[in-house]
Design a protein around this motif. Structure first.
Motif, PDB file in Angstrom:
ATOM      1  N   SER A 359      27.853  34.494  30.495  1.00 16.62           N
ATOM      2  CA  SER A 359      27.536  34.966  29.039  1.00 16.62           C
ATOM      3  C   SER A 359      28.837  34.529  28.078  1.00 16.62           C
ATOM      4  O   SER A 359      29.754  34.427  28.346  1.00 16.62           O
ATOM      5  N   PRO A 360      28.028  34.604  26.814  1.00 18.32           N
ATOM      6  CA  PRO A 360      28.969  33.825  25.724  1.00 18.32           C
ATOM      7  C   PRO A 360      29.551  35.084  24.970  1.00 18.32           C
ATOM      8  O   PRO A 360      29.151  35.414  24.061  1.00 18.32           O
ATOM      9  N   TRP A 361      30.288  36.140  25.614  1.00 22.86           N
ATOM     10  CA  TRP A 361      30.619  37.274  25.485  1.00 22.86           C
ATOM     11  C   TRP A 361      31.571  37.176  24.166  1.00 22.86           C
ATOM     12  O   TRP A 361      32.102  38.131  23.354  1.00 22.86           O
ATOM     13  N   ARG A 362      32.410  36.014  24.327  1.00 28.82           N
ATOM     14  CA  ARG A 362      33.586  35.811  23.401  1.00 28.82           C
ATOM     15  C   ARG A 362      32.762  35.888  21.699  1.00 28.82           C
ATOM     16  O   ARG A 362      31.836  35.396  21.551  1.00 28.82           O
ATOM     17  N   ARG A 363      33.915  36.128  20.744  1.00 30.83           N
ATOM     18  CA  ARG A 363      33.431  36.213  19.473  1.00 30.83           C
ATOM     19  C   ARG A 363      33.088  34.594  19.139  1.00 30.83           C
ATOM     20  O   ARG A 363      33.716  33.737  19.492  1.00 30.83           O
ATOM     21  N   VAL A 364      32.230  34.508  18.119  1.00 32.59           N
ATOM     22  CA  VAL A 364      31.864  32.985  17.792  1.00 32.59           C
ATOM     23  C   VAL A 364      32.946  32.488  16.751  1.00 32.59           C
ATOM     24  O   VAL A 364      33.097  33.238  15.937  1.00 32.59           O
ATOM     25  N   VAL A 365      33.681  31.429  16.909  1.00 32.99           N
ATOM     26  CA  VAL A 365      34.380  31.283  16.177  1.00 32.99           C
ATOM     27  C   VAL A 365      34.039  30.104  15.057  1.00 32.99           C
ATOM     28  O   VAL A 365      33.249  29.177  15.559  1.00 32.99           O
TER      29      VAL A 365
END
Lengths: 379, 253
Positions: A359-365
């Motif tokens: 999953s793309p759980w990281r914040r979108v930068v």
């Protein structure tokens, strides 16, 4: 000496249910109620809710004498048994959480899907459900995000059924308390919130990133210590009410207060696992710079405390004053139960690792600004 | 404009590559497989040879009886013949009992005397085990017998927790809840339960409450009787003669 009828696997079921419910509440505090302090936790909270939600029935398979007949729980639904509610409630909850995630994560998943390769790409494609858009990413339906989020929140409240499972048994005076559903719900929310906090801190620490200004609010939030305080208050009410219970409750209460289970329930569960994290978190909120390690330690203590409280309460409720010549069941888990519990935890760990990988759980930068053209150096 | 970090960066961010995922996954997978083997072992113990360890009985009784038992404690000598007969008749596995005897000494040494309390499933009129069963495997028939559908029971133990008399157990062979059936197979064949037939003191009497001339009805009319834990509101169909309040409360799991 025999083992208890309801031991570690049942505690694990209650624990996992609470972790999922609490993680979803943590997620909903930002997504549904807009509390900014929980923004940085929201994505990890959703993942935690989904993974623990999938894990809830696993320990029960080890507990049931006939695990192959678990489908009967869905086909024989009826109102008089709270355990019968478990099937439909848990099934609906997991489905709603997964659908809700589709709307919550849509843009992130589309962007991640475009860059991913191999298995991860395929997994992200499944999560998208619909055909991935080409070009600009359209916004996911906010209506369905709100509807599924609210529905999931309502279903979380139904998790009080686990407390009702014990609360409707008059033959077990320690359990037969109308306050139980609320207590179970509360410990669930506390443990889930603590878990997400610990997970977030652990992952942030791994990257050695200083907390962003918005994330400081997460460390300062007083919601978790307030819930811990509320839990203590409910405990006090519960044990005052026990003084009006039949005398047969006394051996169980003595067991928790001064007996074999006192170190687990009273000292670890209520002292170390409730009072200490409540004080630490409240103290962290008034520090000039809130400490991550303090919040992380509090979260771990609250998790250990939730386990200890649940185990102590479940074990003591089955205790009775054995007369001379008879023995009662051992209050501690068997080796088989411990091994199963560790294996189930290993499965949960694997699911978390896989979920975090996919999953793309990281914040979108933000896209980095294009580099300025290098100045020509005068010859 | 926003973009997500590249895949490699994301993997690096959580400190995990595909290789690491596979490594960790394998370890976790082996652990999970071990657990599932343990579970499968538990399940297969029943689903194989012991699937029909006990037969089920019709949910509706065709007889117009209302079964009840009178236990005359003045006649019980504590021989445990009822326990043995029950085990033998119903093929009850080692370590568990459908019928057992509670024993205690009362008085002060040297003036003590033994007291015995035979305990069974009380086949309550308001059985707490029935409503809690999540799969409707436990049921009460018209003739008052509380029975278990062994093909439906999932072995969750909820009924065991709900029973205030500790009359139920998890059958270690077939992995379902189990308890005294009042030898329903014998009753339907016109015979008395094995414990009643075997009792050497004649302490156990079974009969039909609907029949005013039955032994049970006559005993109930003649003697004051008590039930176990009456405050639980279960309305047991087992009536004791000579039961004091303290002993009535001491029955437990």
């Amino acid at each position: 000496m025999t083992s208890m009828e309801w031991g570690l696997p049942v505690v694990a079921k209650y624990l996992f249910g609470g972790l999922s419910a609490g993680a979803f509440v943590t997620y909903y505090l930002w997504q549904g109620l807009g509390l900014k302090a929980f923004r940085s936790l929201s994505k990890l909270a959703w993942i935690s809710a989904a993974v623990w939600g999938l894990m809830i029935p696993i320990p029960i398979f080890g507990h049931l004498g006939q695990p192959g007949r678990f489908v009967n729980l869905l086909t024989d639904f009826h109102w008089t048994s709270p355990m019968s509610w478990a099937g439909p409630i848990l099934l609906a909850y997991v489905v709603v959480v997964l659908i809700n995630g589709r709307f919550f994560y849509y843009a992130d998943v589309v962007l991640a899907y475009r860059e991913a390769r191999g298995i991860r790409r395929k997994a992200l494609r499944v999560l998208l459900i619909t055909k991935p858009p080409v070009g600009a990413v359209p916004e996911a339906s906010r209506f369905w995000l709100k509807v599924t989020g609210a529905l999931g929140f309502v279903l979380v409240l139904f998790f009080g059924y686990s407390g009702l499972e014990l609360g409707i048994i008059p033959s077990k005076p320690l359990w037969a308390n109308p306050i139980n559903p609320l207590m179970f719900l509360l410990t669930g929310i506390i443990s889930g919130m603590a878990f997400v906090l610990v997970l977030w801190i652990a992952l942030e620490r791994r990257e050695k990133v200083a907390p962003a200004p918005g994330e400081e609010a997460t460390l300062r939030t007083l919601i978790l210590p307030a819930l811990l305080a509320l839990f203590l208050a409910l405990n006090a009410i519960s044990y005052v009410s026990l003084s009006y219970s039949p005398p047969s409750v006394r051996p169980a209460v003595q067991l928790l207060a001064t007996g074999e289970l006192a170190p687990l329930f009273l000292w670890i569960g209520l002292g170390l696992g409730t009072v200490v994290p409540m004080v630490l978190l409240a103290g962290n909120a008034i520090l000039k710079v809130p400490r991550r390690w303090l919040a992380g330690l509090s979260g771990i203590l609250a998790l250990v405390g939730a386990f200890a409280q649940k185990y102590g309460f479940l074990a003591a409720g089955q205790f009775y004053d054995a007369p001379a010549g008879e023995t009662y069941a051992s209050l501690w888990p068997t080796i088989e139960e411990v091994l199963q519990f560790l294996a189930v935890l290993a499965l949960a760990y694997f699911l978390f690792v896989a979920a975090l990988w996919i999953s793309p759980w990281r914040r979108v930068v933000p896209e980095p600004l294009p580099a300025a053209p290098a100045k020509e150096v005068a010859a | 404009m926003f973009r997500i970090r590249k895949t490699a960066r994301t993997e690096q961010a959580i400190g995990l590559t595909r290789r690491e995922l596979l490594t960790k996954g394998t370890v976790a997978g082996i652990a999970a497989a071990g657990a599932s083997l343990l579970l499968t072992d538990r399940a297969s113990a029943h689903d194989g040879a012991h699937a029909k360890y006990y037969d089920n009985f019709p949910r509706r009784s065709e007889m117009e009886h209302r079964w009840a038992m009178v236990v005359d404690l003045r006649r019980c000598v504590g021989c445990r013949a009822c326990t043995v007969a029950c085990k033998s008749e119903n093929n009850v596995p080692d370590g568990v009992f459908r019928t057992w005897l509670r024993f205690e000494e009362v008085g002060e040494y040297p003036n003590t005397r033994p007291r015995y309390l035979p305990v069974f499933c009380n086949h309550c009129d308001n059985p707490p085990c029935v409503p809690v069963c999540p799969v409707l495997a436990t049921y009460k028939r018209d003739d008052g017998l509380v029975l278990i559908d062994y093909d439906k029971c999932i072995g969750c133990g909820y009924c065991i927790q709900a029973c205030p008399y500790g009359a139920r157990h998890l059958n270690p062979v077939q992995k379902t809840a189990d308890k005294c059936t009042l030898c329903v197979h014998r009753l339907e064949a016109g015979q008395k339960p094995a414990c009643v037939t075997t009792c050497i003191g004649g302490a156990l009497t079974i009969g039909d409450l609907n029949d005013p001339t039955s032994d049970v009805s006559r005993l109930l009319a003649k003697h004051p009787v008590q039930t176990l834990k009456p405050e639980q509101g279960t309305d047991p169909m087992f009536f004791y003669i000579g039961l004091d309040d303290r002993l009535s409360q001491e029955v437990g799991p």
